[in-house]
Design a protein around this motif. Structure first.
Motif, PDB file in Angstrom:
ATOM      1  N   SER A 121      56.264  39.886 -17.937  1.00 32.80           N
ATOM      2  CA  SER A 121      56.964  41.212 -17.779  1.00 32.80           C
ATOM      3  C   SER A 121      58.100  41.148 -16.635  1.00 32.80           C
ATOM      4  O   SER A 121      59.221  41.835 -16.893  1.00 32.80           O
ATOM      5  N   ALA A 122      57.903  39.971 -15.721  1.00 31.82           N
ATOM      6  CA  ALA A 122      59.126  39.821 -14.785  1.00 31.82           C
ATOM      7  C   ALA A 122      60.504  39.558 -15.459  1.00 31.82           C
ATOM      8  O   ALA A 122      61.589  39.897 -15.303  1.00 31.82           O
ATOM      9  N   LEU A 123      60.268  38.526 -16.475  1.00 29.74           N
ATOM     10  CA  LEU A 123      61.511  38.137 -17.219  1.00 29.74           C
ATOM     11  C   LEU A 123      62.155  39.329 -18.137  1.00 29.74           C
ATOM     12  O   LEU A 123      63.167  39.312 -18.419  1.00 29.74           O
ATOM     13  N   LEU A 124      61.354  40.381 -18.450  1.00 30.35           N
ATOM     14  CA  LEU A 124      61.620  41.414 -18.887  1.00 30.35           C
ATOM     15  C   LEU A 124      62.479  42.597 -18.155  1.00 30.35           C
ATOM     16  O   LEU A 124      63.252  43.348 -18.422  1.00 30.35           O
ATOM     17  N   GLN A 125      61.678  42.668 -16.972  1.00 28.16           N
ATOM     18  CA  GLN A 125      61.703  44.236 -16.308  1.00 28.16           C
ATOM     19  C   GLN A 125      61.976  44.049 -14.830  1.00 28.16           C
ATOM     20  O   GLN A 125      62.260  44.939 -14.186  1.00 28.16           O
ATOM     21  N   ALA A 126      61.915  42.825 -14.085  1.00 28.40           N
ATOM     22  CA  ALA A 126      62.419  42.475 -12.816  1.00 28.40           C
ATOM     23  C   ALA A 126      63.903  42.566 -12.570  1.00 28.40           C
ATOM     24  O   ALA A 126      64.623  41.711 -12.587  1.00 28.40           O
ATOM     25  N   GLY A 127      64.238  43.997 -11.976  1.00 27.97           N
ATOM     26  CA  GLY A 127      65.768  44.210 -11.797  1.00 27.97           C
ATOM     27  C   GLY A 127      66.398  43.402 -10.909  1.00 27.97           C
ATOM     28  O   GLY A 127      67.650  42.830 -11.274  1.00 27.97           O
ATOM     29  N   GLU A 128      65.966  42.741  -9.808  1.00 24.63           N
ATOM     30  CA  GLU A 128      66.733  42.011  -8.867  1.00 24.63           C
ATOM     31  C   GLU A 128      66.776  40.531  -9.581  1.00 24.63           C
ATOM     32  O   GLU A 128      67.955  40.041  -9.376  1.00 24.63           O
TER      33      GLU A 128
ATOM     34  N   LEU B  54      66.670  39.977 -12.842  1.00 26.84           N
ATOM     35  CA  LEU B  54      67.563  39.636 -13.937  1.00 26.84           C
ATOM     36  C   LEU B  54      69.217  40.038 -13.651  1.00 26.84           C
ATOM     37  O   LEU B  54      69.829  39.458 -14.070  1.00 26.84           O
ATOM     38  N   ALA B  55      69.352  40.666 -12.411  1.00 25.63           N
ATOM     39  CA  ALA B  55      70.666  40.658 -11.996  1.00 25.63           C
ATOM     40  C   ALA B  55      71.381  39.534 -11.587  1.00 25.63           C
ATOM     41  O   ALA B  55      72.533  39.015 -11.680  1.00 25.63           O
ATOM     42  N   ALA B  56      70.426  38.726 -10.896  1.00 30.65           N
ATOM     43  CA  ALA B  56      70.849  37.521 -10.266  1.00 30.65           C
ATOM     44  C   ALA B  56      71.126  36.534 -11.467  1.00 30.65           C
ATOM     45  O   ALA B  56      71.785  35.592 -11.632  1.00 30.65           O
TER      46      ALA B  56
END
Length: 328
Positions: free
Chosen positions: A251-258, A260-262
């Motif tokens: 889930s984090a690889l798809l939806q963790a915004g912070e 993904l931005a980095a």
């Protein structure tokens, strides 16, 4: 067949924070062990705009053998109107014949279990003596995180910040009894987090409100408020600087915004997600390695958390003969 109805008041009565933190341990250990089925949640943006969306979170677990789904409408501006930001239900099924057995108030479970998961992560990842708490945001999750942090660490100081100063002042007044020390209301994010060793970001911010320069060495952060790929509460440098942990890696690889931005900025790659909290609990991956590290727990929420809560509530309500049951 009978269907148990567990409303908001009954959830609040039967699911104290300490109990929920224990249930989160079960959910995260099973997640790390691979004995759950939790596809990434399905989310659609609603035409109403303002970040409003509708989500479906299905899942199944091996122990207890249960499955079900949470259906949730997320309305970020609800807090200012006195309503929960997450509105929805959890439908729980039993495994023998596949029958639905409970409908549970999803908004109240979400409120409690989200903070309980942060409490568990804080217990596992923060310095044992941490007790200077900064809360960025002053809504429902701010209240619940104050309770969860009090369960896992001895708090010596509590500071809060919100974009609306009047709401922040109201938060301090209304939650004074939940805090072991007076709640200080601060005028800026920097003032709130200065030298804090526990930081909970529980805002509705779509753009970063917290930067690395504001965060002291040794701090642990629970990054909770943003739950979609397009939003981020903390800056890229803070993500890069910290040891980064999640509830569920897919889930984090798809939806963790912070994160993904980095990643888009070229500052981290997928290996920067060091472990799921359940892997740290199980001892298969290390957590904090020294007192000076900054650790981050990025919370998205997973179906296993909702399922273990719904099952516990069902069993407890039936044992105490509480709640309504309807033929189905």
């Amino acid at each position: 067949m009978a269907l148990q109805i567990i409303d908001r008041d009954l959830v609040r009565k039967l699911l104290p924070m300490e109990t929920c933190i224990g249930l989160m341990e079960t959910a995260m250990l099973q997640t790390a062990a691979g004995t759950t089925c939790q596809p990434p949640r399905w989310i659609i943006d609603l035409p109403a705009g303002e970040g409003k969306c509708f989500g479906l979170m299905p899942g199944a677990m091996a122990e207890p053998e249960i499955f079900g789904a949470k259906l949730t409408a997320v309305y970020p501006q609800n807090g200012a109107k006195g309503f929960q930001s997450h509105q929805g239900t959890i439908v729980l099924f039993e495994a023998e014949i596949g029958a639905p057995v409970a409908i549970v108030h999803g908004g109240e479970v979400t409120a409690i279990r989200t903070a309980a998961a942060s409490g568990l992560a804080t217990r596992v990842l923060s310095n044992p003596g941490a007790g200077d708490l900064a809360i960025l945001g002053c809504g429902e999750q701010a209240r619940e995180h104050l309770v969860s942090m009090s369960c896992v660490r001895t708090l010596q100081r509590v500071r809060v910040w919100g974009r609306n100063p009047a709401r922040a002042q109201a938060f301090a007044r209304e939650n004074a009894s939940s805090s072991p020390v007076p709640i200080e209301v601060c005028a800026s994010v920097e003032e709130t987090v200065r030298d804090a060793d526990l930081i909970c970001t529980v805002s509705a911010a779509a753009e970063p409100i917290l930067e690395s320069a504001h965060v002291a060495d040794g701090a642990h952060l629970n990054v909770v408020g943003s739950s979609v790929a397009a939003a981020a509460e903390i800056g890229n440098e803070l993500v890069r600087r910290a040891r980064f942990f999640v509830d569920y890696r897919p889930s984090a690889l798809l939806q963790a915004g912070e994160f993904l931005a980095a990643k888009r900025a070229g500052m981290v790659d997928d290996a920067h997600i060091l472990a799921e909290v359940g892997e740290v609990l199980a001892g298969s991956n290390p957590g904090r390695q020294n007192g000076e590290e900054v650790t981050i727990y990025k919370s998205l929420g997973i179906p296993a958390e909702d399922l273990v809560c719904a099952n516990y509530l069902l069993q407890t309500a039936q044992a105490r003969n509480l709640g309504d049951r309807i033929a189905f």
